[in-house]
Design a protein around this motif. Structure first.
Motif, PDB file in Angstrom:
ATOM      1  N   PHE A  71     -13.558  44.749  33.958  1.00  0.00           N
ATOM      2  CA  PHE A  71     -12.384  44.100  33.367  1.00  0.00           C
ATOM      3  C   PHE A  71     -12.798  43.106  32.282  1.00  0.00           C
ATOM      4  CE2 PHE A  71     -12.094  39.631  35.076  1.00  0.00           C
ATOM      5  CZ  PHE A  71     -13.346  39.605  35.655  1.00  0.00           C
ATOM      6  N   ALA A  72     -11.813  42.700  31.483  1.00  0.00           N
ATOM      7  CA  ALA A  72     -12.034  41.598  30.537  1.00  0.00           C
ATOM      8  C   ALA A  72     -11.098  40.444  30.866  1.00  0.00           C
ATOM      9  CB  ALA A  72     -11.792  42.061  29.102  1.00  0.00           C
ATOM     10  N   PHE A  73     -10.025  40.756  31.584  1.00  0.00           N
ATOM     11  CA  PHE A  73      -9.069  39.748  32.047  1.00  0.00           C
ATOM     12  C   PHE A  73      -8.182  40.426  33.077  1.00  0.00           C
ATOM     13  CE2 PHE A  73      -7.030  42.036  28.621  1.00  0.00           C
ATOM     14  CZ  PHE A  73      -5.798  42.350  29.182  1.00  0.00           C
ATOM     15  N   LEU A  81      -2.374  33.563  36.040  1.00  0.00           N
ATOM     16  CA  LEU A  81      -3.409  33.840  37.032  1.00  0.00           C
ATOM     17  C   LEU A  81      -2.792  34.598  38.212  1.00  0.00           C
ATOM     18  CD1 LEU A  81      -5.247  30.385  36.970  1.00  0.00           C
ATOM     19  CD2 LEU A  81      -5.778  32.449  35.668  1.00  0.00           C
ATOM     20  N   GLU A  97     -17.811  42.038  34.028  1.00  0.00           N
ATOM     21  CA  GLU A  97     -16.865  41.359  33.148  1.00  0.00           C
ATOM     22  C   GLU A  97     -17.249  41.621  31.695  1.00  0.00           C
ATOM     23  OE1 GLU A  97     -15.823  37.469  34.387  1.00  0.00           O
ATOM     24  OE2 GLU A  97     -15.094  36.831  32.428  1.00  0.00           O
TER      25      GLU A  97
ATOM     26  N   SER B 116     -13.406  31.814  32.371  1.00  0.00           N
ATOM     27  CA  SER B 116     -13.609  32.885  33.351  1.00  0.00           C
ATOM     28  C   SER B 116     -13.574  32.395  34.802  1.00  0.00           C
ATOM     29  CB  SER B 116     -14.932  33.592  33.066  1.00  0.00           C
ATOM     30  OG  SER B 116     -15.202  34.552  34.058  1.00  0.00           O
ATOM     31  N   MET B 128     -10.487  32.502  37.191  1.00  0.00           N
ATOM     32  CA  MET B 128      -9.436  32.314  36.184  1.00  0.00           C
ATOM     33  C   MET B 128      -9.180  33.656  35.514  1.00  0.00           C
ATOM     34  SD  MET B 128     -10.494  28.464  35.044  1.00  0.00           S
ATOM     35  CE  MET B 128     -12.116  28.878  34.432  1.00  0.00           C
ATOM     36  N   LEU B 129      -8.896  33.639  34.213  1.00  0.00           N
ATOM     37  CA  LEU B 129      -8.458  34.857  33.535  1.00  0.00           C
ATOM     38  C   LEU B 129      -9.509  35.946  33.402  1.00  0.00           C
ATOM     39  CD1 LEU B 129      -6.431  33.948  30.329  1.00  0.00           C
ATOM     40  CD2 LEU B 129      -5.658  35.273  32.292  1.00  0.00           C
ATOM     41  N   GLY B 130     -10.728  35.531  33.103  1.00  0.00           N
ATOM     42  CA  GLY B 130     -11.729  36.467  32.586  1.00  0.00           C
ATOM     43  C   GLY B 130     -11.983  36.108  31.130  1.00  0.00           C
ATOM     44  N   ALA B 131     -13.070  36.605  30.589  1.00  0.00           N
ATOM     45  CA  ALA B 131     -13.533  36.167  29.263  1.00  0.00           C
ATOM     46  C   ALA B 131     -12.607  36.545  28.112  1.00  0.00           C
ATOM     47  CB  ALA B 131     -14.927  36.722  28.988  1.00  0.00           C
TER      48      ALA B 131
END
Lengths: 291, 269
Positions: A71-73, A81, A97, B116, B128-131
């Protein structure tokens, strides 16, 4: 005559434990959620999920379906969130990530059948300190050291489209096609759910050519799933359901909350889902969200 | 530069918008991305005043001829001037024609930021969100930053918990020099405006918001800040700028960013 029509459960039956599965869409937009719910009802396990993450990630994680997440987010946009994702992550779910653009390059590399694509993305960050990453030196005069984004080949890609015919000709009518085409090209097999299954002439392809995601030879199966992206959006047909996303997020607050959510919206089955969320009229009338 | 004699009262949010808009002043024709209401309004102010060439989006996938107000839509739909699906956002940013102002959770003395995780990446204390697109953004186009809470928990000692965007940290360079697109510009917080103009790109205080002292900023920062001999005071918004901000933010979303919507000039608070 070629006929790729399937049910949601037929598609699930084509998948197996331990597979790497790409899910299309982006965060709260055009996710194949009816299919995700069918995955939750199945016995499938140990999946590696590759996703520009929305509620697909949290649902599969909460149901214990994931071995690994690429994933990236993960975001619900208005509820940035996702508590289900956070809980899984904080319990140590294995992850790779990526940067969003790097994600795109990994899919492109798989689509091109090359092992990696070079980029500057990731230089100077902890992303490339993950064990999956290597660097590569340019063979040209610049001799530059670059990040080699590993290919992200998928065993299957699951996508949600607006219109499809029985042969697998598809249209995504929303203003942003996201990276669904790359997901399709990176995958061994592609299964789509569609808002409406129509005869080929009704695709009006001459006028809609720009919305044609990819050629039908890539598509292995098509299941009709009206409102199949809910609670994510499938504009212009319908908007995301903020109220439902909140119900989903709130269900992470306690084990009972999740059991209740699961009973009401997952285990109820695809045929009764629309009633559970208030009917087609309610979904069709959802207001455009504010960004 | 200074207009401090002007008596028009202004909020901290309006001071931040005005100060942050400066980051796009000399950019010419690029995509201006402001994440969160104040950076977004700052880009809007820059576009409607000193840099009309800027391109801004509706927050989804269209460029609009004039900035779209944050919050509920107004009666007049915006004029769409271009298409910006995610695929094109990446293609554009890799070419460098973009300047973003983002709002990370942590920043360290190198300008490295994190959105992140808090704690260990494998088993975070807080996920949190991620990069997101931070790694790519940071090495391809200019970046500026907004922090609503300037504390030593946001401006951390050592390195941030997970480096999502690159900074001026030689220990992480791949080719013996900074990544080629690395260009960190402005940091706007609730206390001050900072930049990377110190020795070796060290973070320095460029101006203090009215009523804030250098020591107050330093005490709330987890690393030593480069101190200029004379530190300016952040310029107050002019009456014209305040009137424009009201037009650009008819829903008054800016009022919700800082608790209690405090005054911008804390000498009078």
């Amino acid at each position: 005559m070629l006929d790729k029509r399937m049910t949601l459960d037929d598609i699930v039956d084509q998948l197996s434990d331990g597979m790497t599965i790409g899910i299309g869409g982006w965060a709260t937009r055009r996710k194949p959620m009816a299919l995700v719910r069918a995955l939750l009802r199945s016995r499938l396990k140990d999946l590696t999920l590759v996703s520009y993450g929305g509620p697909d990630v949290g649902l599969l994680a909460a149901a214990g379906k994931l071995r690994r997440l690429v994933f990236a987010f993960v975001s619900l946009d208005h509820y940035p969130l996702d508590p289900h994702f956070r809980a899984a992550r904080q319990e140590g779910l294995d992850v790779l990530e990526l940067d969003e653009g790097m994600f795109h390059l990994g899919l492109r590399a798989a689509a091109m059948r090359v092992p990696f694509l070079p980029t500057h993305i990731g230089i100077g960050t902890d992303i490339i300190r993950q064990p999956a990453f290597r660097t590569v030196r340019s063979p040209y005069e610049d001799g530059e050291e670059l990040v080699a984004v590993p290919a992200l080949p998928l065993d299957a890609a699951l996508l949600h489209v607006h219109r499809a015919d029985a042969l697998g000709n598809v249209l995504t009518l929303s203003p942003d096609p996201f990276f669904d085409e790359l997901m399709a090209r990176a995958a061994k097999r592609v299964f789509v759910t569609t808002e409406k299954l129509v005869p080929t002439p009704e695709l009006d392809m001459a006028n809609n050519a720009r919305f044609n995601l990819c050629e039908r030879a890539l598509i292995s199966g098509v299941a009709e799933a009206p409102f199949g992206a809910h609670p994510t959006s499938a504009t212009p047909d319908y908007q995301l359901d903020l109220g439902h996303l909140k119900t989903y997020a709130d269900s992470a607050a306690s084990p009972e909350g999740w059991v209740d959510y699961r009973a009401r919206f997952i285990d109820v089955g695809a045929d009764h889902y629309l009633d559970a969320i208030g009917g087609a009229g309610r979904v069709a009338a959802l207001p455009k969200p504010v960004y | 530069m200074t207009d401090t004699s002007r008596p028009t009262p202004y909020s901290l949010a309006e001071l931040v918008i005005t100060a942050a808009a400066e980051t796009w002043r000399h950019d010419g024709e690029v995509m201006a991305t402001g994440i969160g209401p104040l950076p977004r309004l700052a880009a809007a102010l820059a576009k409607t005043t000193f840099n009309p060439a800027l391109q801004t989006t509706d927050g989804e996938c269209f460029y609009t001829a004039s900035p779209v107000p944050p919050g509920p839509a107004t009666d007049t739909p915006p004029v769409i001037e271009g298409w910006s699906p995610y695929d094109r956002v990446f293609s554009a940013l890799w070419g460098g024609k973009r300047h973003a102002m983002v709002a990370p959770v942590q920043m360290d003395r190198f300008g490295q930021t994190n959105i992140s995780v808090i704690g260990d990446h494998a088993r975070p204390k807080a996920a949190m969100l991620g990069a997101r697109g931070f790694p790519g953004n940071s090495v391809h186009h200019p970046n500026s930053f907004f922090f609503a809470n300037h504390t030593s928990r946001t401006f951390v000692a050592g390195e941030v918990d997970f480096v999502c965007s690159a900074g001026y940290n030689p220990a992480r360079y791949l080719n013996g020099q900074p990544p080629r697109g690395l260009d960190l510009r402005l940091i706007v917080t609730d206390l001050a405006v900072l930049d990377f103009g110190g020795p070796g790109h060290a973070i320095q205080v460029r101006s203090l918001h009215p009523g804030v002292s250098f020591d107050q900023v330093q005490d709330n920062t987890g690393f030593p800040l480069h101190r200029l001999e004379h530190v300016a005071t952040t310029s107050a918004p002019t009456a014209e700028q305040l009137a424009l901000i009201r037009q650009l933010d008819p829903n008054n979303v800016r009022r919700t960013v800082f608790k209690g919507d405090p005054a911008g000039d804390r000498r009078t608070a």
